[in-house]
Enzyme design. Structure first.
Site, PDB file in Angstrom:
ATOM      1  N   CYS A 198       0.359   3.750   2.842  1.00 34.91           N
ATOM      2  CA  CYS A 198       0.783   3.157   4.120  1.00 34.91           C
ATOM      3  C   CYS A 198       2.284   3.312   4.297  1.00 34.91           C
ATOM      4  O   CYS A 198       2.767   3.639   5.390  1.00 34.91           O
ATOM      5  CB  CYS A 198       0.409   1.672   4.174  1.00 34.91           C
ATOM      6  SG  CYS A 198      -1.360   1.330   4.026  1.00 34.91           S
ATOM      7  N   CYS A 251       0.856  -1.195   0.000  1.00 35.09           N
ATOM      8  CA  CYS A 251       0.000   0.000   0.000  1.00 35.09           C
ATOM      9  C   CYS A 251       0.884   1.234   0.000  1.00 35.09           C
ATOM     10  O   CYS A 251       1.613   1.478   0.971  1.00 35.09           O
ATOM     11  CB  CYS A 251      -0.908  -0.018   1.225  1.00 35.09           C
ATOM     12  SG  CYS A 251      -1.644   1.583   1.639  1.00 35.09           S
TER      13      CYS A 251
END
Length: 302
Positions: free
Chosen positions: A222, A219
């Protein structure tokens, strides 16, 4: 929210080099489970988040000769046998491999960053493969699916967990921190039981605010926000406990995400005295800090 099976299918389909979306960067502040994050190709300072320092990257016109094994902890490998042996020897440590070429200016520019990271990230192994060195290294690159350099591959337990190409120093530093960090003040959670134990430890008036960073291995947002989480875990240690869970690590983590109704990542859950008192979805540094201060009782004006 999409089913777990659909999510895992999409995730598996994103791992091939030709179609992979790099895990870091992008203008998006959050990523839906089924929408890969766009890549952001940036160059800038080396953010050595492990040590909390910043060091200037080489100037745009500067190149550095690759030295391989002579550059401290960066080990140059010359064959598939040496490569596989290094991955086995690392066991569960993170291994970062730069696939480079002697004619590549960009390979030379990014290499000093990897050397600097090797000095500060003692829990990470760094390898260098010069793809044009010999037939053996060319075959290794073909086996690993390398089509352009510089290319960085990340391995744990001899399994590839992430890969990037065309990235700048700050992106590389952030990726190394995200996939290799085991020594910061951020508590690593691997199951629902881990979460419950952490929450139990901080119940009552003497308990601290728990900030749980929920994300995914691949991600971009993230990865982007995680260096901020690490730094906050040090500066706010007196009042706040920071923890992290990757929802795609195992079934227990995925079940926890479903039960918490986590649809987008990164999601930050704020837990106080055993109760979830709020959440923030996104990767905005200022917004995240503001929310943490607010749940710590500090008045914040936006």
């Amino acid at each position: 929210m999409a089913s777990t099976a659909a999510f895992l299918s999409t995730l598996a389909g994103s791992t091939s080099l030709g179609a992979a979306t790099p895990a870091s960067g992008g203008g998006s502040k959050k990523a839906r489970f089924l929408v890969p994050a766009a890549a952001q190709r940036r160059r800038g300072v080396v953010r050595a988040a492990v040590s909390g320092t910043e060091q200037a990257a080489p100037a745009s016109g500067e190149t550095t000769k690759k030295k391989g094994g002579s550059d401290e902890r960066v080990v140059q490998v010359h064959s598939a046998e040496e490569f596989d042996g290094a991955l086995r020897a690392a066991k569960n440590r993170l291994v970062v491999v730069e696939f480079a070429a002697s004619h590549s200016v960009n390979s030379s520019r990014i290499y000093p960053c990897m050397v600097e990271l090797s000095r500060t990230c003692g829990d990470v192994d760094f390898l260098l493969v010069m793809g044009d060195e010999s037939d053996a290294t060319r075959e290794l690159c073909r086996r690993e699916g390398i089509t352009a350099v510089p290319h960085f591959s990340f391995y744990k337990g001899a399994e590839k967990v992430h890969e990037e190409e065309g990235i700048g120093p700050d992106q590389l530093a952030g990726d190394v921190l995200y996939y290799g960090d085991h020594h910061s003040a951020v508590v690593q959670l691997h199951s629902r039981a881990d979460v419950e134990s952490l929450i139990s430890d901080h119940r009552g008036d003497a308990g601290k605010l728990v900030v749980l960073d929920v994300g995914l291995k691949r991600c971009g947002p993230c990865v982007k926000v995680y260096p901020t989480v690490v730094k906050l875990s040090r500066t706010m240690a007196d009042t706040t406990v920071f923890a992290r869970m990757n929802g795609d690590e195992n079934d227990s983590c995925m079940e926890f995400l479903r039960d918490m109704d986590v649809i987008e990542v990164p999601t930050f859950l704020f837990i106080k005295d055993g109760e979830i008192v709020g959440r923030y979805v996104g990767s905005g540094r200022g917004e995240l800090i503001g929310e943490i201060l607010r749940y710590n009782g500090v008045r914040v004006t936006y």
